[in-house]
Scaffold this motif. Structure first.
Motif, PDB file in Angstrom:
ATOM      1  N   ASP A 188       1.192   6.443  -1.600  1.00 43.05           N
ATOM      2  CA  ASP A 188       0.065   5.511  -1.440  1.00 43.05           C
ATOM      3  C   ASP A 188      -0.177   5.035  -3.142  1.00 43.05           C
ATOM      4  OD1 ASP A 188      -2.218   4.127  -1.455  1.00 43.05           O
ATOM      5  OD2 ASP A 188      -3.116   5.305   0.190  1.00 43.05           O
ATOM      6  N   THR A 189       0.028   3.734  -2.988  1.00 45.04           N
ATOM      7  CA  THR A 189       0.122   3.088  -4.525  1.00 45.04           C
ATOM      8  C   THR A 189      -1.328   2.809  -4.763  1.00 45.04           C
ATOM      9  OG1 THR A 189       0.142   0.826  -3.566  1.00 45.04           O
ATOM     10  CG2 THR A 189       2.440   1.832  -3.843  1.00 45.04           C
ATOM     11  N   ARG A 190      -2.154   2.843  -3.963  1.00 47.83           N
ATOM     12  CA  ARG A 190      -3.492   2.843  -4.430  1.00 47.83           C
ATOM     13  C   ARG A 190      -3.996   3.981  -5.141  1.00 47.83           C
ATOM     14  NH1 ARG A 190      -4.943   0.668   1.483  1.00 47.83           N
ATOM     15  NH2 ARG A 190      -3.769   2.626   1.479  1.00 47.83           N
ATOM     16  N   THR A 191      -3.584   5.188  -4.718  1.00 48.48           N
ATOM     17  CA  THR A 191      -4.115   6.358  -5.416  1.00 48.48           C
ATOM     18  C   THR A 191      -2.902   7.207  -6.166  1.00 48.48           C
ATOM     19  OG1 THR A 191      -3.540   7.726  -3.309  1.00 48.48           O
ATOM     20  CG2 THR A 191      -5.858   6.947  -3.263  1.00 48.48           C
ATOM     21  N   LYS A 236       6.970   8.837   1.424  1.00 49.72           N
ATOM     22  CA  LYS A 236       5.664   7.744   1.244  1.00 49.72           C
ATOM     23  C   LYS A 236       4.800   7.855   0.325  1.00 49.72           C
ATOM     24  CE  LYS A 236       5.555   5.109   5.272  1.00 49.72           C
ATOM     25  NZ  LYS A 236       5.088   4.706   6.739  1.00 49.72           N
ATOM     26  N   ALA A 239       1.909  10.771   0.993  1.00 51.72           N
ATOM     27  CA  ALA A 239       1.132  10.353   2.087  1.00 51.72           C
ATOM     28  C   ALA A 239       2.199  11.191   3.243  1.00 51.72           C
ATOM     29  CB  ALA A 239       1.188   8.949   2.424  1.00 51.72           C
ATOM     30  N   ASN A 270       0.926  -1.414  -0.081  1.00 46.74           N
ATOM     31  CA  ASN A 270      -0.196  -0.025  -0.082  1.00 46.74           C
ATOM     32  C   ASN A 270       1.001   1.275  -0.028  1.00 46.74           C
ATOM     33  OD1 ASN A 270      -2.310  -1.691  -0.180  1.00 46.74           O
ATOM     34  ND2 ASN A 270      -2.685  -1.142   2.067  1.00 46.74           N
ATOM     35  N   PHE A 271       2.070   1.261   0.532  1.00 45.28           N
ATOM     36  CA  PHE A 271       2.739   2.357   0.601  1.00 45.28           C
ATOM     37  C   PHE A 271       4.187   1.920   0.499  1.00 45.28           C
ATOM     38  CE2 PHE A 271      -0.345   3.145   3.976  1.00 45.28           C
ATOM     39  CZ  PHE A 271      -0.938   4.504   3.360  1.00 45.28           C
TER      40      PHE A 271
END
Lengths: 186, 295
Positions: free
Chosen positions: A174-177, A172, A181, A126-127
């Motif tokens: 956020d790979t989903r968005t 960091k 972060a 996720n990160f």
């Protein structure tokens, strides 16, 4: 599988492609036949559309599985992942990687989704931590986080960061968005 | 969220449900109806085209109390109502549960139109007793024939939708969302092919004496001038058995006790089934059945 097994989240094969049910409605008027009204999303193209079935209709479950692989390196337009135990290599094309290619880091543990043994989607942690390779200098002492400026990471991806972030900083993402972060202390 | 905290959220809705049942029973007692309990576990469930029963040991859970209540009409009970659970296999969604609560009432000497007047009286009393949606239920109810509704909202006659095998989709997607929007809507004069257990119209055998009530696009009730002719009934049961067998679905035995009663002579009657969970949804204006049932 039978239409009565449909639920939100169920994945079926239609026209040779895996589809996920994103919305599900059971309808049954008066004394009539049941109608199953769904919204489907093609997992390869992302296309969404409505589809309805009647009771008794049959469909094929999509043959999907996933496994955790470790990212090794890139060769031409292929990304090479390795199985942590068997060391088997999997080649994943740039097209399947999509936007995620920008956030790859060495040895990242990624969840690879296969449809009928072909990889179709890669989920990164996720990160991930990335270094800023270019950004305009921000005003010293400005710690506001609601004002942002563009910055680039090593893969050329542009991300909006707060003004206090400088070249060489670690952040960091956020790979989903794909969003910033937080800053990471070196 | 824990199951207990989900149930705690329903405190207000369960009180409304209880008040609704109290008001409803008072309505029937005031009109000299008697409350009846017929068996829930049956030797054979009602044979209908698209209603499937849940097996219970060597018996079946009832899908409706209809056939048993009609036997009471034959036996001379003229004004009867029943409240209870019914079960239909595979029905689950925002408006369906496999187990749900049904109200049915029947009146000897009545027909689908006298039932309509009673339904208006009942819903107006409930809304007044609950002090919910009084203006909506007091207003003049809209009456649309099935054909008018199909022409108006789907641009084709109902018979054409049936012939194309698209009746259900057209009704669900195009017609129902418009029904019962500003005032309750009665969808009436069903094509005879959808008569189910209703009588055909005296002056037009292409139509059935059947109506359904809609509130906010939600189907609440289904009423008939009840079919009393044993030959016609047997014919329809056999057609249903044939259809179910062709589609490889369980074919329930014909209920012989019911057929015997019809042969003895059933009085001309009106009858109706009302989904109580849905009526609660309509009164509370909620969109998911889970808000008004235990779950």
């Amino acid at each position: 599988m039978d239409v009565s097994d449909l639920r939100k989240g169920v994945k079926i094969k239609m026209d040779g492609a895996p589809h996920v049910v994103t919305h599900f409605d059971f309808m049954k008027p008066g004394k009539g036949q049941a109608v199953y009204r769904c919204k489907l999303k093609n997992m390869l193209t992302g296309n969404q559309f409505d589809k309805s079935w009647r009771s008794g209709d049959k469909m094929e479950k999509a043959d999907l599985r996933s496994s955790v692989l470790i990212y090794s390196y890139k060769e031409d337009d292929q990304y090479i992942f390795m199985h942590p135990e068997t060391y088997d290599q999997t080649y994943i094309s740039e097209q399947v990687m999509g936007n995620q290619k920008h956030f790859l880091i060495d040895d990242a543990e990624c969840e690879v989704l296969y449809f009928e043994d072909a990889p179709i989607e890669v989920a990164l942690p996720n990160f991930v931590v990335k270094e800023i390779t270019y950004t305009e200098p921000g005003a010293r002492g400005d710690t506001a986080t609601n004002v942002t400026k563009p910055a680039q990471i090593d893969t050329g991806y542009e991300v909006q960061v707060p003004l206090f972030i400088n070249e060489g900083d670690l952040i960091k993402i956020d790979t989903r968005t794909g969003d910033y972060a937080e800053r990471v202390k070196k | 969220m824990s199951k207990s905290s989900l149930l705690r959220l329903k405190k207000k809705n369960f009180k409304v449900r209880s008040d609704l049942l109290r008001s409803l029973r008072a309505f029937f007692y005031d009109q000299d109806f008697i409350e009846i309990d017929t068996p829930v576990a049956l030797k054979t469930p009602a044979l209908e085209d698209y209603i499937d029963a849940i097996p219970a040991g060597f018996k079946w859970l009832r899908t409706s109390p209809e056939l048993h209540m009609k036997r009471l009409l034959v036996a001379g009970h003229e004004k009867i109502f029943q409240l209870g659970s019914c079960f239909r296999e595979g029905e689950f969604g925002a408006r369906h549960r496999e187990e749900f609560t049904m109200l049915e009432w029947y009146e000897a000497g009545g027909d689908y139109l006298s039932i309509l007047e009673q339904t208006k009286g009942l819903l107006r009393k409930i809304s007044s007793d609950l002090d919910l949606r009084k203006a909506y239920f007091e207003a003049k109810w809209q009456v649309l024939t099935v054909n008018e509704a199909f022409e108006k909202y789907a641009g084709l006659p109902a018979e054409e939708a049936i012939a194309k095998g698209e009746f259900e989709e057209t009704l669900c997607f195009k017609v129902e969302p418009h029904l019962g929007k500003d005032v309750p809507t009665i969808l009436i004069d069903y094509p005879a092919s959808l008569a189910a257990l209703s009588k055909k119209k005296k002056d037009d055998s292409n139509l059935a004496e059947r109506w359904e009530l809609y509130v906010d696009g939600l189907e609440i009730a289904n009423a008939y001038s009840e079919l009393t002719d044993p030959d016609e009934q047997l014919k329809r049961f056999r057609e249903t058995a044939k259809l179910r067998s062709q589609e490889n679905r369980e074919v329930y035995e014909i209920d012989q006790d019911f057929m015997e009663a019809l042969l003895e002579g059933m009085p001309e009657s009106g009858g109706i089934a009302v989904g109580i969970d849905r009526l609660c949804m309509a009164m509370l204006q909620v969109e998911d059945i889970s808000e008004v049932v235990f779950d």
